[in-house]
Design a protein around this motif. Sequence first.
Motif, PDB file in Angstrom:
ATOM      1  N   ALA A 173       0.725  -1.080  -0.130  1.00  0.00           N
ATOM      2  CA  ALA A 173       0.011   0.138   0.017  1.00  0.00           C
ATOM      3  C   ALA A 173       0.656   1.372   0.093  1.00  0.00           C
ATOM      4  CB  ALA A 173      -0.928  -0.081   1.212  1.00  0.00           C
ATOM      5  N   GLY A 174       2.239   1.209   0.156  1.00  0.00           N
ATOM      6  CA  GLY A 174       2.960   2.231  -0.073  1.00  0.00           C
ATOM      7  C   GLY A 174       3.631   2.994   1.367  1.00  0.00           C
ATOM      8  N   ARG A 175       2.814   2.251   2.221  1.00  0.00           N
ATOM      9  CA  ARG A 175       3.421   2.784   3.777  1.00  0.00           C
ATOM     10  C   ARG A 175       4.556   2.254   4.164  1.00  0.00           C
ATOM     11  NH1 ARG A 175      -2.212   0.921   4.458  1.00  0.00           N
ATOM     12  NH2 ARG A 175      -1.406  -1.112   5.040  1.00  0.00           N
ATOM     13  N   VAL A 176       5.444   2.812   5.121  1.00  0.00           N
ATOM     14  CA  VAL A 176       6.861   2.635   5.444  1.00  0.00           C
ATOM     15  C   VAL A 176       6.651   1.739   6.527  1.00  0.00           C
ATOM     16  CG1 VAL A 176       8.670   3.545   6.290  1.00  0.00           C
ATOM     17  CG2 VAL A 176       7.784   4.767   4.682  1.00  0.00           C
ATOM     18  N   VAL A 177       7.484   0.517   6.432  1.00  0.00           N
ATOM     19  CA  VAL A 177       7.237  -0.517   7.612  1.00  0.00           C
ATOM     20  C   VAL A 177       8.452  -0.820   8.154  1.00  0.00           C
ATOM     21  CG1 VAL A 177       4.976  -1.547   6.424  1.00  0.00           C
ATOM     22  CG2 VAL A 177       7.481  -2.492   5.786  1.00  0.00           C
ATOM     23  N   ASP A 178       9.321  -0.523   7.503  1.00  0.00           N
ATOM     24  CA  ASP A 178      10.971  -0.590   8.017  1.00  0.00           C
ATOM     25  C   ASP A 178      11.913   0.327   7.331  1.00  0.00           C
ATOM     26  OD1 ASP A 178      13.052  -1.650   9.697  1.00  0.00           O
ATOM     27  OD2 ASP A 178      12.531  -3.697   8.820  1.00  0.00           O
ATOM     28  N   PHE A 179      13.162  -0.027   7.652  1.00  0.00           N
ATOM     29  CA  PHE A 179      14.218   0.821   6.905  1.00  0.00           C
ATOM     30  C   PHE A 179      15.385  -0.353   6.640  1.00  0.00           C
ATOM     31  CE2 PHE A 179      11.866   4.275   8.903  1.00  0.00           C
ATOM     32  CZ  PHE A 179      11.800   5.140   7.901  1.00  0.00           C
ATOM     33  N   VAL A 180      16.028   0.041   5.722  1.00  0.00           N
ATOM     34  CA  VAL A 180      17.316  -0.684   5.373  1.00  0.00           C
ATOM     35  C   VAL A 180      18.451   0.218   5.634  1.00  0.00           C
ATOM     36  CG1 VAL A 180      18.642  -2.132   3.709  1.00  0.00           C
ATOM     37  CG2 VAL A 180      16.282  -2.322   3.847  1.00  0.00           C
ATOM     38  N   VAL A 181      19.637  -0.152   6.249  1.00  0.00           N
ATOM     39  CA  VAL A 181      20.810   0.635   6.432  1.00  0.00           C
ATOM     40  C   VAL A 181      21.420   0.692   5.297  1.00  0.00           C
ATOM     41  CG1 VAL A 181      22.895   0.906   7.636  1.00  0.00           C
ATOM     42  CG2 VAL A 181      20.786  -0.004   8.940  1.00  0.00           C
ATOM     43  N   ALA A 189      19.730  -4.293  12.517  1.00  0.00           N
ATOM     44  CA  ALA A 189      21.183  -3.736  12.554  1.00  0.00           C
ATOM     45  C   ALA A 189      21.361  -2.927  13.734  1.00  0.00           C
ATOM     46  CB  ALA A 189      21.508  -2.445  11.453  1.00  0.00           C
ATOM     47  N   PHE A 190      20.256  -2.316  14.514  1.00  0.00           N
ATOM     48  CA  PHE A 190      20.472  -1.527  15.780  1.00  0.00           C
ATOM     49  C   PHE A 190      19.334  -2.131  16.760  1.00  0.00           C
ATOM     50  CE2 PHE A 190      21.518   1.269  12.233  1.00  0.00           C
ATOM     51  CZ  PHE A 190      22.549   1.791  12.655  1.00  0.00           C
ATOM     52  N   PRO A 191      19.718  -3.300  17.351  1.00  0.00           N
ATOM     53  CA  PRO A 191      18.639  -4.110  18.223  1.00  0.00           C
ATOM     54  C   PRO A 191      18.039  -3.474  19.336  1.00  0.00           C
ATOM     55  CG  PRO A 191      20.815  -5.130  18.113  1.00  0.00           C
ATOM     56  CD  PRO A 191      20.797  -4.133  17.135  1.00  0.00           C
ATOM     57  N   LEU A 192      18.956  -2.306  19.887  1.00  0.00           N
ATOM     58  CA  LEU A 192      18.524  -1.412  21.138  1.00  0.00           C
ATOM     59  C   LEU A 192      17.260  -0.703  20.695  1.00  0.00           C
ATOM     60  CD1 LEU A 192      21.804  -1.014  22.824  1.00  0.00           C
ATOM     61  CD2 LEU A 192      20.135  -2.710  23.479  1.00  0.00           C
ATOM     62  N   SER A 193      17.371  -0.267  19.231  1.00  0.00           N
ATOM     63  CA  SER A 193      16.271   0.531  18.799  1.00  0.00           C
ATOM     64  C   SER A 193      14.877   0.113  19.267  1.00  0.00           C
ATOM     65  CB  SER A 193      16.571   0.969  17.432  1.00  0.00           C
ATOM     66  OG  SER A 193      16.388  -0.224  16.587  1.00  0.00           O
ATOM     67  N   ARG A 194      14.769  -1.398  19.336  1.00  0.00           N
ATOM     68  CA  ARG A 194      13.497  -1.662  19.600  1.00  0.00           C
ATOM     69  C   ARG A 194      12.832  -0.982  21.092  1.00  0.00           C
ATOM     70  NH1 ARG A 194      12.466  -6.305  16.332  1.00  0.00           N
ATOM     71  NH2 ARG A 194      14.393  -7.302  15.791  1.00  0.00           N
ATOM     72  N   HIS A 195      13.724  -0.757  21.983  1.00  0.00           N
ATOM     73  CA  HIS A 195      13.202  -0.399  23.196  1.00  0.00           C
ATOM     74  C   HIS A 195      12.888   0.991  23.181  1.00  0.00           C
ATOM     75  CE1 HIS A 195      14.192  -4.254  24.763  1.00  0.00           C
ATOM     76  NE2 HIS A 195      15.456  -4.247  24.402  1.00  0.00           N
ATOM     77  N   THR A 196      13.581   1.878  22.256  1.00  0.00           N
ATOM     78  CA  THR A 196      13.335   3.230  22.259  1.00  0.00           C
ATOM     79  C   THR A 196      12.256   3.544  21.170  1.00  0.00           C
ATOM     80  OG1 THR A 196      15.003   3.523  20.197  1.00  0.00           O
ATOM     81  CG2 THR A 196      15.605   3.686  22.706  1.00  0.00           C
ATOM     82  N   GLU A 206       9.243   3.316  14.954  1.00  0.00           N
ATOM     83  CA  GLU A 206       7.917   3.921  14.922  1.00  0.00           C
ATOM     84  C   GLU A 206       7.999   5.685  14.902  1.00  0.00           C
ATOM     85  OE1 GLU A 206       8.622   1.465  17.065  1.00  0.00           O
ATOM     86  OE2 GLU A 206       7.403  -0.027  16.858  1.00  0.00           O
ATOM     87  N   GLN A 207       9.092   5.907  15.628  1.00  0.00           N
ATOM     88  CA  GLN A 207       9.370   7.577  15.597  1.00  0.00           C
ATOM     89  C   GLN A 207       9.761   7.988  14.041  1.00  0.00           C
ATOM     90  OE1 GLN A 207      12.234   8.302  18.661  1.00  0.00           O
ATOM     91  NE2 GLN A 207      11.130   7.680  20.021  1.00  0.00           N
ATOM     92  N   CYS A 208      10.339   7.081  13.518  1.00  0.00           N
ATOM     93  CA  CYS A 208      10.877   7.503  12.110  1.00  0.00           C
ATOM     94  C   CYS A 208       9.774   7.369  11.097  1.00  0.00           C
ATOM     95  CB  CYS A 208      12.090   6.397  11.488  1.00  0.00           C
ATOM     96  SG  CYS A 208      13.593   6.688  12.417  1.00  0.00           S
ATOM     97  N   ILE A 209       8.942   6.462  11.558  1.00  0.00           N
ATOM     98  CA  ILE A 209       7.609   6.507  10.430  1.00  0.00           C
ATOM     99  C   ILE A 209       6.649   7.322  10.754  1.00  0.00           C
ATOM    100  CG2 ILE A 209       5.603   4.834  10.029  1.00  0.00           C
ATOM    101  CD1 ILE A 209       7.317   2.500  10.367  1.00  0.00           C
ATOM    102  N   ALA A 210       6.395   7.949  11.799  1.00  0.00           N
ATOM    103  CA  ALA A 210       5.738   8.810  12.320  1.00  0.00           C
ATOM    104  C   ALA A 210       5.871  10.339  11.550  1.00  0.00           C
ATOM    105  CB  ALA A 210       5.702   9.107  13.778  1.00  0.00           C
TER     106      ALA A 210
END
Length: 159
Positions: free
Chosen positions: A110-118, A144-151, A155-159
């Motif tokens: 549908a064109g929605r951002v669901v993730d990012f690739v480094v 690539a950045f597993p600790l980002s799950r806790h922060t 979701e912040q990047c997609i918002a």
Amino acid sequence: RPVWECPWVRQDEALATAFRTAVPQAAAGALTRFESPHRAADGTRRWMEFTVHAGGHPGDAMTCLVVEGRDITDRVLAQDALVRSEAKFRAAVDVGFASFAILESVRDPAGRVVDFVVTDVNARVVEMLGQPANALVGRRLLDAFPLSRHTRLLEQCIA
């Protein structure tokens, strides 16, 4: 007379040598291609791409050699500019104290951002994570950045 004896070729020994090599290969049926700088009649330096191949009617014996030249100066200059620009970019992002990563969005149907690739990281990221850049590039953000799950970084990047 041979192409390497033409005045516009003879003035450049490297170009003459390239033609001396290409002509027998083309006469044997090979398509030969090479690039070479060339001094134009007005004295400017141009880059040329040459191809040499056998000519004639299909099914007949070779009747001639076809030499084609294309001016590729704009492409060569653009490639050189890109290399210089990438070197400046790399120097700028690697010299600072900030962590720096470039991410490319991954979208659902549908064109929605669901993730990012480094796609790139600077030396500071490599140092902080203790992983080489090639171990991070190409991976998904949360891998690539597993600790980002806790922060909740994704979701912040997609918002």
